[in-house]
Design a protein around this motif. Structure first.
Motif, PDB file in Angstrom:
ATOM      1  N   GLU A  44       0.825  -1.210   0.000  1.00 54.29           N
ATOM      2  CA  GLU A  44       0.000   0.000   0.000  1.00 54.29           C
ATOM      3  C   GLU A  44       0.851   1.248   0.000  1.00 54.29           C
ATOM      4  OE1 GLU A  44      -3.037  -0.535  -0.533  1.00 54.29           O
ATOM      5  OE2 GLU A  44      -3.135  -2.600   0.102  1.00 54.29           O
ATOM      6  N   VAL A  45       0.230   2.336  -0.392  1.00 51.18           N
ATOM      7  CA  VAL A  45       0.909   3.652  -0.368  1.00 51.18           C
ATOM      8  C   VAL A  45       1.242   4.061   1.056  1.00 51.18           C
ATOM      9  CG1 VAL A  45      -0.183   4.492  -2.448  1.00 51.18           C
ATOM     10  CG2 VAL A  45      -1.326   4.826  -0.277  1.00 51.18           C
ATOM     11  N   ASN A  46       2.251   4.854   1.215  1.00 51.84           N
ATOM     12  CA  ASN A  46       2.650   5.381   2.515  1.00 51.84           C
ATOM     13  C   ASN A  46       2.452   6.887   2.500  1.00 51.84           C
ATOM     14  OD1 ASN A  46       3.813   6.217   4.878  1.00 51.84           O
ATOM     15  ND2 ASN A  46       5.713   5.059   4.623  1.00 51.84           N
ATOM     16  N   PRO A  47       1.457   7.414   3.234  1.00 48.86           N
ATOM     17  CA  PRO A  47       1.198   8.858   3.193  1.00 48.86           C
ATOM     18  C   PRO A  47       2.329   9.681   3.772  1.00 48.86           C
ATOM     19  CG  PRO A  47      -0.074   7.811   4.943  1.00 48.86           C
ATOM     20  CD  PRO A  47       0.554   6.709   4.153  1.00 48.86           C
ATOM     21  N   ASN A  48       3.200   9.041   4.567  1.00 46.28           N
ATOM     22  CA  ASN A  48       4.315   9.763   5.177  1.00 46.28           C
ATOM     23  C   ASN A  48       5.568   9.739   4.305  1.00 46.28           C
ATOM     24  OD1 ASN A  48       2.855  10.399   7.542  1.00 46.28           O
ATOM     25  ND2 ASN A  48       3.195   8.315   8.310  1.00 46.28           N
ATOM     26  N   ALA A  49       5.514   8.987   3.232  1.00 48.89           N
ATOM     27  CA  ALA A  49       6.663   8.916   2.322  1.00 48.89           C
ATOM     28  C   ALA A  49       6.131   8.951   0.903  1.00 48.89           C
ATOM     29  CB  ALA A  49       7.461   7.635   2.589  1.00 48.89           C
ATOM     30  N   LYS A  50       5.667  10.129   0.510  1.00 47.92           N
ATOM     31  CA  LYS A  50       5.057  10.265  -0.804  1.00 47.92           C
ATOM     32  C   LYS A  50       6.095  10.087  -1.899  1.00 47.92           C
ATOM     33  CE  LYS A  50       1.538  13.399   0.987  1.00 47.92           C
ATOM     34  NZ  LYS A  50       0.918  14.738   0.895  1.00 47.92           N
ATOM     35  N   ILE A  51       5.611   9.618  -3.049  1.00 50.42           N
ATOM     36  CA  ILE A  51       6.507   9.395  -4.177  1.00 50.42           C
ATOM     37  C   ILE A  51       7.107  10.728  -4.632  1.00 50.42           C
ATOM     38  CG2 ILE A  51       4.687   9.618  -5.925  1.00 50.42           C
ATOM     39  CD1 ILE A  51       6.068   7.294  -7.414  1.00 50.42           C
ATOM     40  N   SER A  52       8.386  10.709  -4.938  1.00 54.46           N
ATOM     41  CA  SER A  52       9.068  11.932  -5.350  1.00 54.46           C
ATOM     42  C   SER A  52       9.189  11.970  -6.867  1.00 54.46           C
ATOM     43  CB  SER A  52      10.463  11.999  -4.724  1.00 54.46           C
ATOM     44  OG  SER A  52      11.316  11.022  -5.297  1.00 54.46           O
ATOM     45  N   LYS A  53       9.525  13.145  -7.386  1.00 46.82           N
ATOM     46  CA  LYS A  53       9.669  13.312  -8.830  1.00 46.82           C
ATOM     47  C   LYS A  53      10.837  12.518  -9.378  1.00 46.82           C
ATOM     48  CE  LYS A  53       7.547  17.900  -8.993  1.00 46.82           C
ATOM     49  NZ  LYS A  53       7.706  19.322  -9.371  1.00 46.82           N
ATOM     50  N   ASP A  54      11.774  12.149  -8.498  1.00 49.15           N
ATOM     51  CA  ASP A  54      12.938  11.387  -8.937  1.00 49.15           C
ATOM     52  C   ASP A  54      12.673   9.886  -8.981  1.00 49.15           C
ATOM     53  OD1 ASP A  54      14.415  13.734  -9.109  1.00 49.15           O
ATOM     54  OD2 ASP A  54      14.970  13.638  -6.983  1.00 49.15           O
ATOM     55  N   ASP A  55      11.539   9.459  -8.433  1.00 45.91           N
ATOM     56  CA  ASP A  55      11.211   8.035  -8.416  1.00 45.91           C
ATOM     57  C   ASP A  55      10.896   7.560  -9.830  1.00 45.91           C
ATOM     58  OD1 ASP A  55       9.431   5.570  -8.107  1.00 45.91           O
ATOM     59  OD2 ASP A  55      10.052   5.930  -6.031  1.00 45.91           O
ATOM     60  N   ARG A  56      11.360   6.348 -10.166  1.00 47.65           N
ATOM     61  CA  ARG A  56      11.161   5.849 -11.529  1.00 47.65           C
ATOM     62  C   ARG A  56       9.697   5.576 -11.835  1.00 47.65           C
ATOM     63  NH1 ARG A  56      11.360   0.005 -11.971  1.00 47.65           N
ATOM     64  NH2 ARG A  56      11.525  -0.980  -9.912  1.00 47.65           N
ATOM     65  N   TYR A  99       7.294   7.645 -10.853  1.00 46.55           N
ATOM     66  CA  TYR A  99       6.585   8.930 -10.864  1.00 46.55           C
ATOM     67  C   TYR A  99       6.172   9.310 -12.283  1.00 46.55           C
ATOM     68  CZ  TYR A  99       5.623  13.915 -10.339  1.00 46.55           C
ATOM     69  OH  TYR A  99       5.016  15.142 -10.363  1.00 46.55           O
ATOM     70  N   LYS A 100       4.905   9.686 -12.430  1.00 46.82           N
ATOM     71  CA  LYS A 100       4.397  10.122 -13.729  1.00 46.82           C
ATOM     72  C   LYS A 100       3.858  11.542 -13.592  1.00 46.82           C
ATOM     73  CE  LYS A 100       3.254   5.565 -15.523  1.00 46.82           C
ATOM     74  NZ  LYS A 100       2.211   4.712 -16.164  1.00 46.82           N
ATOM     75  N   PRO A 101       4.526  12.511 -14.201  1.00 45.47           N
ATOM     76  CA  PRO A 101       4.095  13.911 -14.066  1.00 45.47           C
ATOM     77  C   PRO A 101       2.728  14.168 -14.692  1.00 45.47           C
ATOM     78  CG  PRO A 101       5.831  13.713 -15.707  1.00 45.47           C
ATOM     79  CD  PRO A 101       5.742  12.378 -15.031  1.00 45.47           C
ATOM     80  N   THR A 102       2.380  13.411 -15.719  1.00 44.78           N
ATOM     81  CA  THR A 102       1.068  13.577 -16.368  1.00 44.78           C
ATOM     82  C   THR A 102       0.389  12.209 -16.449  1.00 44.78           C
ATOM     83  OG1 THR A 102       2.125  13.357 -18.545  1.00 44.78           O
ATOM     84  CG2 THR A 102       1.754  15.608 -17.701  1.00 44.78           C
ATOM     85  N   PRO A 103      -0.126  11.741 -15.330  1.00 49.55           N
ATOM     86  CA  PRO A 103      -0.745  10.407 -15.317  1.00 49.55           C
ATOM     87  C   PRO A 103      -2.011  10.355 -16.165  1.00 49.55           C
ATOM     88  CG  PRO A 103      -1.210  11.561 -13.268  1.00 49.55           C
ATOM     89  CD  PRO A 103      -0.224  12.409 -14.027  1.00 49.55           C
ATOM     90  N   SER A 104      -2.213   9.229 -16.811  1.00 47.90           N
ATOM     91  CA  SER A 104      -3.438   9.017 -17.582  1.00 47.90           C
ATOM     92  C   SER A 104      -4.544   8.577 -16.627  1.00 47.90           C
ATOM     93  CB  SER A 104      -3.210   7.941 -18.642  1.00 47.90           C
ATOM     94  OG  SER A 104      -3.018   6.677 -18.019  1.00 47.90           O
ATOM     95  N   ALA A 105      -5.767   8.487 -17.130  1.00 51.79           N
ATOM     96  CA  ALA A 105      -6.893   8.033 -16.300  1.00 51.79           C
ATOM     97  C   ALA A 105      -6.652   6.610 -15.791  1.00 51.79           C
ATOM     98  CB  ALA A 105      -8.198   8.100 -17.084  1.00 51.79           C
ATOM     99  N   ASN A 106      -5.957   5.811 -16.589  1.00 57.91           N
ATOM    100  CA  ASN A 106      -5.667   4.432 -16.178  1.00 57.91           C
ATOM    101  C   ASN A 106      -4.625   4.356 -15.073  1.00 57.91           C
ATOM    102  OD1 ASN A 106      -7.480   3.044 -17.701  1.00 57.91           O
ATOM    103  ND2 ASN A 106      -6.062   2.529 -19.349  1.00 57.91           N
ATOM    104  N   ASP A 107      -3.884   5.443 -14.864  1.00 52.63           N
ATOM    105  CA  ASP A 107      -2.867   5.471 -13.805  1.00 52.63           C
ATOM    106  C   ASP A 107      -3.451   5.896 -12.461  1.00 52.63           C
ATOM    107  OD1 ASP A 107      -0.751   4.766 -15.534  1.00 52.63           O
ATOM    108  OD2 ASP A 107      -0.623   6.839 -16.222  1.00 52.63           O
ATOM    109  N   LYS A 108      -4.675   6.425 -12.475  1.00 53.79           N
ATOM    110  CA  LYS A 108      -5.252   7.010 -11.268  1.00 53.79           C
ATOM    111  C   LYS A 108      -6.190   6.044 -10.548  1.00 53.79           C
ATOM    112  CE  LYS A 108      -4.989  11.613 -13.354  1.00 53.79           C
ATOM    113  NZ  LYS A 108      -5.752  12.784 -13.822  1.00 53.79           N
ATOM    114  N   VAL A 109      -6.324   6.270  -9.254  1.00 55.95           N
ATOM    115  CA  VAL A 109      -7.249   5.474  -8.440  1.00 55.95           C
ATOM    116  C   VAL A 109      -8.659   6.030  -8.612  1.00 55.95           C
ATOM    117  CG1 VAL A 109      -7.893   4.834  -6.084  1.00 55.95           C
ATOM    118  CG2 VAL A 109      -5.482   4.839  -6.759  1.00 55.95           C
ATOM    119  N   HIS A 110      -9.627   5.124  -8.783  1.00 55.57           N
ATOM    120  CA  HIS A 110     -11.002   5.549  -9.006  1.00 55.57           C
ATOM    121  C   HIS A 110     -11.918   5.259  -7.825  1.00 55.57           C
ATOM    122  CE1 HIS A 110      -9.371   4.674 -13.153  1.00 55.57           C
ATOM    123  NE2 HIS A 110      -9.549   5.991 -13.141  1.00 55.57           N
TER     124      HIS A 110
END
Length: 237
Positions: A91-103, A105-116
């Protein structure tokens, strides 16, 4: 000789006289067909469901149970851990959010990349034992989801361990006074309304499927898909 005696009144029943929520126990087929036939309105789109819960809460077991119901046979596609083992879901960790340097990380996520739709998986039998840190983590994730307008649902697992009457007959689930009280407490603490909280019994020890257990799982799965679909269509509105 005369005498008198007094009899104690019978203990109050742990069950309500009528279920406070009704589901169709006799017709799993229509709900199962609805779930199997579901397709997002947009081509190549998928609904992403994020399950969040403590180790041992029943996330992997719920995934396995859903898969078993859909395939009409016992399945174990996700390994199951417990409170003394490593958890096999991440699961995601709210205290350690993904950084822009993480492989990842998607700066422009598509709808398929997002949680619904966000699904909290909560052990009904251990709800009262959750510490303050765990509750704060739930609040943090809820707040993040709220900012993104992601619908939130709660699944209450291990309901047969809460009430002996449910263990005797799972159809007592919405008659159990104790379970109803637990659901109300979860609703107040997590902030998920009662009509978005669904008690289920995961398959864990059984060798064969049970139609009543299936009915509860399907009654939770259908609204999860519906809520996710609503959110997805908002994005394209």
């Amino acid at each position: 000789m005369g005498g008198s005696f007094s009899s104690r009144p019978p203990p109050p029943s742990p069950l309500l006289s009528a279920p406070w929520r009704r589901i169709n126990w006799s017709d799993n087929h229509s709900t199962l067909q609805y779930v199997k036939a579901y397709q997002p309105e947009t081509e190549d789109q998928v609904i992403r469901i994020l399950l969040h819960g403590l180790v041992g809460s029943g996330k992997s077991s719920f995934i396995n149970s859903v898969e078993s119901v859909l395939r009409n046979r016992m399945c174990i596609p996700a390994l199951v851990g417990n409170a003394t083992q490593d958890c096999f879901t991440r699961e995601v960790n709210p205290n350690a959010k993904i950084s822009k340097d993480d492989r990842f990380y998607k700066p422009t996520p598509s709808a398929n990349d997002k949680v619904h739709v966000l699904v909290f998986v909560i052990d009904a039998n251990k709800w009262s034992l959750m510490n303050e840190k765990a509750l704060e983590a739930l609040d943090d994730i809820r707040d993040e989801a709220k900012l993104l307008d992601i619908p939130q649902v709660a699944i209450l697992t291990k309901i047969d361990e809460v009430c002996p009457e449910i263990q005797k007959d799972i159809k007592n689930v919405y008659k159990s006074k104790e379970l109803k009280e637990k659901m109300e407490k979860v609703s107040g603490a997590v902030g998920v309304p009662m009509n978005c909280i669904f008690p289920v019994k995961n398959y864990s020890k059984e060798l064969d499927l049970d139609s009543d257990t299936d009915a509860l799982i399907l009654s939770a799965l259908k609204p999860i898909l519906d809520f996710g679909n609503d959110h997805l269509n908002k994005r394209y509105a």
